[in-house]
Write an enzyme that holds these catalytic residues in place. Structure first.
Site, PDB file in Angstrom:
ATOM      1  N   ARG A   1       0.824  -1.211   0.000  1.00 12.13           N
ATOM      2  CA  ARG A   1       0.000   0.000   0.000  1.00 12.13           C
ATOM      3  C   ARG A   1       0.854   1.256   0.000  1.00 12.13           C
ATOM      4  O   ARG A   1       0.515   2.235  -0.668  1.00 12.13           O
ATOM      5  CB  ARG A   1      -0.943  -0.021   1.212  1.00 12.13           C
ATOM      6  CG  ARG A   1      -1.849   1.201   1.350  1.00 12.13           C
ATOM      7  CD  ARG A   1      -2.489   1.662   0.059  1.00 12.13           C
ATOM      8  NE  ARG A   1      -3.173   0.616  -0.675  1.00 12.13           N
ATOM      9  CZ  ARG A   1      -3.567   0.727  -1.926  1.00 12.13           C
ATOM     10  NH1 ARG A   1      -3.303   1.839  -2.612  1.00 12.13           N
ATOM     11  NH2 ARG A   1      -4.187  -0.256  -2.527  1.00 12.13           N
TER      12      ARG A   1
ATOM     13  N   LYS B   1       2.514  24.408  -1.806  1.00 15.16           N
ATOM     14  CA  LYS B   1       1.200  23.761  -1.635  1.00 15.16           C
ATOM     15  C   LYS B   1       1.358  22.260  -1.883  1.00 15.16           C
ATOM     16  O   LYS B   1       0.930  21.724  -2.907  1.00 15.16           O
ATOM     17  CB  LYS B   1       0.181  24.381  -2.588  1.00 15.16           C
ATOM     18  CG  LYS B   1      -0.079  25.855  -2.303  1.00 15.16           C
ATOM     19  CD  LYS B   1      -1.016  26.474  -3.320  1.00 15.16           C
ATOM     20  CE  LYS B   1      -1.231  27.951  -3.046  1.00 15.16           C
ATOM     21  NZ  LYS B   1      -2.101  28.607  -4.055  1.00 15.16           N
TER      22      LYS B   1
ATOM     23  N   ASP C   1       2.287  39.346  -8.887  1.00 12.15           N
ATOM     24  CA  ASP C   1       1.193  38.611  -8.255  1.00 12.15           C
ATOM     25  C   ASP C   1      -0.163  39.084  -8.762  1.00 12.15           C
ATOM     26  O   ASP C   1      -0.530  40.252  -8.600  1.00 12.15           O
ATOM     27  CB  ASP C   1       1.265  38.780  -6.733  1.00 12.15           C
ATOM     28  CG  ASP C   1       0.211  37.950  -6.021  1.00 12.15           C
ATOM     29  OD1 ASP C   1       0.092  36.753  -6.328  1.00 12.15           O
ATOM     30  OD2 ASP C   1      -0.495  38.508  -5.165  1.00 12.15           O
TER      31      ASP C   1
END
Length: 282
Positions: free
Chosen positions: A99, A134, A221
């Protein structure tokens, strides 16, 4: 041993501890201790594979006597039905690793595949796509490795390896000049040699940042495309340029054609669909 190797060992150990608790009772109850078996990693989606080398390290951590046959390398394009590797090791260790290997490889391959789509969109231009912070908690280095495997570039790894003066830093410091001047004083005082990037929100702030200087990169930005083009003209190659904020795959090339050096895209690591695959006995 590299810092990444140390990180990976700690990551694997923590992940296994989280999964096993006081024992893998499913395997302990029915699998003999000395049993050895084979398995293969079957790809079930089209994309870019990532995490093969990490998978080998996971198996080796659980069984140092493992035999690992790599058939496809990280960064290669794969299609449904491809076999990435074959492995032979103690059956209990194989079941314990299954897994974790799938979780890591599916996640990393999803990031690499998505990054590859963005990189392809910029084909023929000098602009490079960057990741952000992120990332999945505890998996940042693996997420960023997957971005590189997919053809993208890493931004800073964390808060420690580059100075980025964002809007809140600037506002809390009292303005762009104060933030940059204090940063220079800090670096001199502490003897650190770190690149400085400054985020600007409009052309007035851009002009202020350029007048102060002593920085490597300017982040534009949430600029629209015409303002981005104007900003690149103003900078004139004196500083590296980065576009960020609200840029989608559909608008990516339009921003790149303004002449920016980098475009940072949070979606590379936090809006990801896992690449389907399975680990099966043979």
């Amino acid at each position: 041993m590299t810092d990444f190797d140390k990180y990976l060992i700690e990551f694997i150990d923590n992940a296994i501890k989280e999964d096993v608790g006081d024992g893998d009772h499913s395997s302990l109850s029915c699998i003999p201790e000395d049993a050895i078996d084979h398995a293969k990693l079957i790809v079930k989606d089209n994309g870019i594979i990532a995490g093969v080398d990490v998978a080998e390290k996971i198996f080796h951590r659980l069984d140092p006597s493992v035999k690992f046959e790599k058939l496809i390398s990280d960064g290669q394009r794969v299609k449904k039905g491809d076999i990435a590797f074959r492995v032979e090791l103690k059956t209990r260790s194989l079941l314990l690793a299954e897994r974790l290997v799938l979780n890591v490889m599916q996640h990393m391959s999803g990031i690499a595949t998505q990054t590859g789509v963005y990189v392809e969109k910029l084909k023929g231009l000098h602009t490079r796509v960057l990741d952000t912070r992120k990332t999945t908690p505890g998996m940042r280095l693996l997420d960023k490795l997957a971005v590189k495997i997919g053809g993208g570039c890493n931004h800073r790894i964390g808060l420690f390896d580059m100075i980025m003066l964002k809007d809140n830093h600037i506002d809390f410091a009292g303005g762009i000049r104060q933030a940059i001047d204090r940063t220079h004083d800090y670096l001199k005082r502490t003897g650190r040699n770190l690149d400085i990037e400054v985020e600007v929100r409009n052309l007035d702030e851009l002009q202020q940042a350029m007048e102060v200087g002593g920085i490597r990169r300017i982040m534009l930005d949430n600029f629209d495309i015409p303002t981005t083009r104007k900003a690149v003209e103003m900078i004139g190659g004196k500083f590296e340029t980065e576009s960020s904020g609200g840029i989608t795959l559909e608008t990516l090339r339009d921003y790149a054609e303004c002449g920016v050096d980098f475009i940072s895209v949070g979606a590379l690591t936090h809006h990801v669909s896992a690449l389907d695959m399975s680990l099966k006995a043979y």
